[in-house]
Scaffold this motif. Structure first.
Motif, PDB file in Angstrom:
ATOM      1  N   UNK A 296      31.283  24.620  34.695  1.00 57.24           N
ATOM      2  CA  UNK A 296      31.317  23.191  34.940  1.00 57.24           C
ATOM      3  C   UNK A 296      30.506  22.816  36.176  1.00 57.24           C
ATOM      4  N   UNK A 297      30.286  21.525  36.339  1.00 60.06           N
ATOM      5  CA  UNK A 297      29.504  21.034  37.469  1.00 60.06           C
ATOM      6  C   UNK A 297      30.324  21.106  38.751  1.00 60.06           C
ATOM      7  N   UNK A 298      29.630  21.403  39.865  1.00 58.14           N
ATOM      8  CA  UNK A 298      30.288  21.472  41.165  1.00 58.14           C
ATOM      9  C   UNK A 298      29.269  21.337  42.267  1.00 58.14           C
ATOM     10  N   UNK A 299      29.727  21.092  43.504  1.00 59.22           N
ATOM     11  CA  UNK A 299      28.787  20.882  44.619  1.00 59.22           C
ATOM     12  C   UNK A 299      28.011  22.131  45.008  1.00 59.22           C
ATOM     13  N   UNK A 300      28.575  23.320  44.758  1.00 60.23           N
ATOM     14  CA  UNK A 300      27.887  24.562  45.098  1.00 60.23           C
ATOM     15  C   UNK A 300      28.232  25.632  44.070  1.00 60.23           C
ATOM     16  N   UNK A 301      27.533  26.751  44.141  1.00 57.24           N
ATOM     17  CA  UNK A 301      27.759  27.834  43.187  1.00 57.24           C
ATOM     18  C   UNK A 301      28.921  28.706  43.657  1.00 57.24           C
ATOM     19  N   UNK A 302      29.970  28.784  42.834  1.00 58.51           N
ATOM     20  CA  UNK A 302      31.115  29.624  43.180  1.00 58.51           C
ATOM     21  C   UNK A 302      31.974  29.846  41.949  1.00 58.51           C
ATOM     22  N   UNK A 303      32.824  30.885  42.032  1.00 57.10           N
ATOM     23  CA  UNK A 303      33.786  31.180  40.964  1.00 57.10           C
ATOM     24  C   UNK A 303      35.190  30.957  41.495  1.00 57.10           C
ATOM     25  N   UNK A 304      36.025  30.287  40.694  1.00 59.76           N
ATOM     26  CA  UNK A 304      37.400  29.986  41.090  1.00 59.76           C
ATOM     27  C   UNK A 304      38.340  30.748  40.165  1.00 59.76           C
ATOM     28  N   UNK A 305      39.296  31.525  40.708  1.00 56.10           N
ATOM     29  CA  UNK A 305      40.229  32.285  39.858  1.00 56.10           C
ATOM     30  C   UNK A 305      41.083  31.376  38.983  1.00 56.10           C
ATOM     31  N   UNK A 306      41.543  31.925  37.855  1.00 56.49           N
ATOM     32  CA  UNK A 306      42.315  31.149  36.881  1.00 56.49           C
ATOM     33  C   UNK A 306      43.614  30.595  37.422  1.00 56.49           C
ATOM     34  N   UNK A 307      44.341  31.389  38.225  1.00 56.79           N
ATOM     35  CA  UNK A 307      45.612  30.911  38.769  1.00 56.79           C
ATOM     36  C   UNK A 307      45.412  29.682  39.651  1.00 56.79           C
TER      37      UNK A 307
ATOM     38  N   UNK B 101      41.010  34.507  33.276  1.00 52.01           N
ATOM     39  CA  UNK B 101      40.467  33.151  33.162  1.00 52.01           C
ATOM     40  C   UNK B 101      39.857  32.768  34.504  1.00 52.01           C
ATOM     41  N   UNK B 102      38.708  32.148  34.486  1.00 52.31           N
ATOM     42  CA  UNK B 102      38.101  31.683  35.730  1.00 52.31           C
ATOM     43  C   UNK B 102      37.199  30.487  35.469  1.00 52.31           C
ATOM     44  N   UNK B 103      36.896  29.785  36.550  1.00 40.30           N
ATOM     45  CA  UNK B 103      36.019  28.615  36.481  1.00 40.30           C
ATOM     46  C   UNK B 103      34.762  28.929  37.285  1.00 40.30           C
ATOM     47  N   UNK B 104      33.614  28.710  36.692  1.00 43.89           N
ATOM     48  CA  UNK B 104      32.340  28.943  37.361  1.00 43.89           C
ATOM     49  C   UNK B 104      31.664  27.599  37.594  1.00 43.89           C
TER      50      UNK B 104
ATOM     51  N   UNK C 155      36.482  37.751  29.929  1.00 50.09           N
ATOM     52  CA  UNK C 155      37.417  36.687  30.291  1.00 50.09           C
ATOM     53  C   UNK C 155      36.918  35.338  29.774  1.00 50.09           C
ATOM     54  N   UNK C 156      37.829  34.368  29.755  1.00 54.07           N
ATOM     55  CA  UNK C 156      37.448  32.992  29.428  1.00 54.07           C
ATOM     56  C   UNK C 156      36.856  32.372  30.693  1.00 54.07           C
ATOM     57  N   UNK C 157      35.636  31.869  30.591  1.00 58.38           N
ATOM     58  CA  UNK C 157      34.955  31.278  31.750  1.00 58.38           C
ATOM     59  C   UNK C 157      34.595  29.825  31.435  1.00 58.38           C
ATOM     60  N   UNK C 158      35.108  28.911  32.236  1.00 55.18           N
ATOM     61  CA  UNK C 158      34.755  27.493  32.111  1.00 55.18           C
ATOM     62  C   UNK C 158      33.581  27.227  33.047  1.00 55.18           C
TER      63      UNK C 158
END
Length: 551
Positions: free
Chosen positions: A246-257, A281-284, A241-244
């Motif tokens: 990026x910086x965030x306050x904690x470690x987590x994966x966010x679904x593409x939708x 697609x997801x954001x890490x 999958x395409x994984x973005x």
């Protein structure tokens, strides 16, 4: 002036409530951000030296300190910082780094500044709110601040005293001058979706492309010195999958939708590729100092051999093209044992056309072959790329082994190790320069988009002019679509436009087939003139009056 704003923005709970009320009132969009136009009007109520305010000297200093992250807007914390600086200025202090770092100033109990006329505006808002509650009506109301700051008639020239940075100025120019042209001639359907604030505010992006097991995910891990959430590394195709990243306050994966519909993320345009893509697609997110400045885009391995016969459920080439337009750097990774460029990889590289200045080639895992083999591999790679890229210029190729393991000296030899270290340093220097070049890249992409939108308007209006008034519309439309290349040539000659700026004929034809040409607008010279003025005057003025925030 770079100053840590954390100790400044401390204040008592009583003062914080006051600042929260002020911030909410002047946040005209209600999105938790105070933009340049709002801030300029608000700071002018401080009654600091009006001459200085007119020349933006105090305002720019306050803004530069408060907006230490160079976001182009102020959140509540940064707003409190700005108010405390204004309060110090009103009491006669010179705003210096020594004063703001001094422990002699009691920021917690520092009184809020005097803002002339603010009490009257707040009282009017309370009365207005009371009237609506008394009537018992539930209506969507335009905030008082929105009515105070905005005007129905846009100025011919964006006033620089309402702009706080180059990015802020580009936002205003886009909304006032470029977006109307794009919407009128459906530029968003043919070329690129309409831009939002998040597209301007997004951090620089680096996209990694290559066949599976060429080390894309390992490369990101090497730079971050840790794996990102959801990362998989192995000899088989692991990243599907395409994984973005990026910086965030904690470690987590966010679904593409989820990520595609968030207003503060620049990925809303990906919804055009449908649910089939968004499920891939997801954001890490993870807290990391490097990710505060750069976002990485990890991609699925490009298919080769028999795997190419299995079609993906989404437009892979279209997605890479979309990301290529948004990215600041594109890394093409190759393995010494996988130099063949498959049909899918060829289509992907072809979709990068127009972004040649962003492309860097990385020959990864180069310590798996000895020096003599490496020389032959390098020559074979340049030959393969020359056939695909179809340009006389030679692309920069970085040679190295980008992983956490020490370089295999037995294979590479002393010359190879020294070479790898120098190549890795060069590539890392290129990556470090990305944030500094991001502002210039934004301007470059904005100007490129404006030129493309202008040509698009000329093409659409020309096709509209060729349509008959009454009979034979369907037949004429089909003729125009079939002979689109000739119509492009006519527009080029009539308007004296460069042929290289025109869109791809086949892609344009495919989208145009779904529209009735007769329904498009005629050419509106005033809109074209606005874009010309923007390119000729407004953008040069921005560059002259504001510096790159990363310099």
């Amino acid at each position: 002036m770079e100053i840590d704003s954390a100790p400044i923005s401390r204040c008592s709970k009583e003062h914080q409530k006051i600042y929260q009320k002020w911030f909410s009132f002047f946040d005209s969009d209600g999105d938790g951000r105070l933009t340049g136009a709002d801030a300029t009007k608000f700071f002018s109520m401080s009654n600091l030296s009006r001459q200085d305010l007119k020349q933006l000297l105090i305002l720019r200093r306050v803004w530069a300190i408060a907006d230490s992250k160079r976001q182009g807007y102020l959140g509540l914390k940064e707003f409190i910082t700005a108010m405390q600086i204004v309060s110090l200025a009103q009491s006669g202090h010179g705003i210096t780094s020594d004063l703001l770092a001094s422990e002699d100033v009691d920021f917690v109990n520092l009184q809020p500044p005097n803002m002339e006329g603010l009490d009257v505006l707040l009282a009017k808002k309370r009365r207005s709110s009371g009237d609506h509650e008394h009537n018992g009506t539930l209506q969507t109301q335009t905030s008082a601040s929105a009515g105070w700051f905005t005007s129905t008639k846009s100025a011919k020239k964006v006033p620089l005293n309402s702009v706080t940075s180059i990015i802020d100025g580009l936002k205003k120019l886009y909304v006032q001058k470029l977006k109307p042209l794009e919407v009128t001639y459906r530029f968003n359907d043919f070329v690129s979706p309409v831009l939002g604030n998040s597209d301007f505010d997004a951090k620089p992006m680096v996209m990694l492309l290559g066949q599976y097991s060429t080390g894309k995910t390992t490369f990101i891990k090497h730079l971050l010195r840790s794996s990102y959430p959801g990362a998989h590394i192995g000899p088989e195709p692991t990243t599907d999958r395409f994984v973005v990243v990026m910086n965030g306050p904690d470690e987590r994966s966010i679904p593409g939708n989820t990520i595609a519909v968030q207003a503060d993320m620049p990925y809303s345009g990906l919804t055009t590729f449908g649910s089939a893509f968004l499920s891939k697609f997801e954001c890490s997110q993870m807290p990391h100092p490097l990710l505060e400045h750069i976002t990485f885009v990890d991609t699925p391995g490009v298919l080769s051999g028999e795997k190419q016969r299995t079609q993906r459920s989404y437009d892979f080439t279209g997605v890479t093209s979309w990301f290529a337009a948004k990215c600041d750097l594109i890394l093409l990774l190759f393995d010494p044992h996988k130099l063949d460029i498959s049909d899918e990889f060829k289509r992907v590289i072809g979709s990068l056309r127009g972004h040649d200045d962003k492309i860097r080639v990385v020959l990864n895992k180069a310590d798996q072959v000895d020096t003599q083999q490496l020389m032959r591999v390098y020559g074979a790679l340049m030959w393969s790329l020359g056939k695909v890229l179809n340009t006389p210029e030679v692309n920069r190729v970085y040679i190295g082994s980008f992983n956490d393991k020490p370089i295999n000296e037995a294979a590479a030899g002393p010359l190879g190790k020294d070479l790898f270290e120098k190549e890795q340093d060069d590539l890392l220097s290129d990556l470090k320069d990305i944030p500094k070049k991001a502002c210039d890249r934004r301007i470059n992409e904005f100007v490129k988009r404006a030129r493309a939108a202008k040509i698009h308007a000329f093409i659409i209006s020309h096709l509209k002019k060729e349509m008959p008034a009454m009979m034979g519309k369907a037949k004429t439309q089909q003729r125009l679509i079939d002979n689109l290349a000739d119509e492009f040539a006519k527009v080029q000659r009539e308007q004296h436009l460069p042929a290289g700026d025109f869109p791809n004929v086949e892609q344009f034809r495919e989208v145009l087939s779904g529209y009735s040409i007769d329904k498009f607008e005629k050419l509106k010279p005033k809109m074209i003139q606005n874009v010309d003025d923007m390119l000729g005057y407004d953008i040069p003025d921005l560059l002259k009056n504001f510096r790159n925030p990363y310099d």
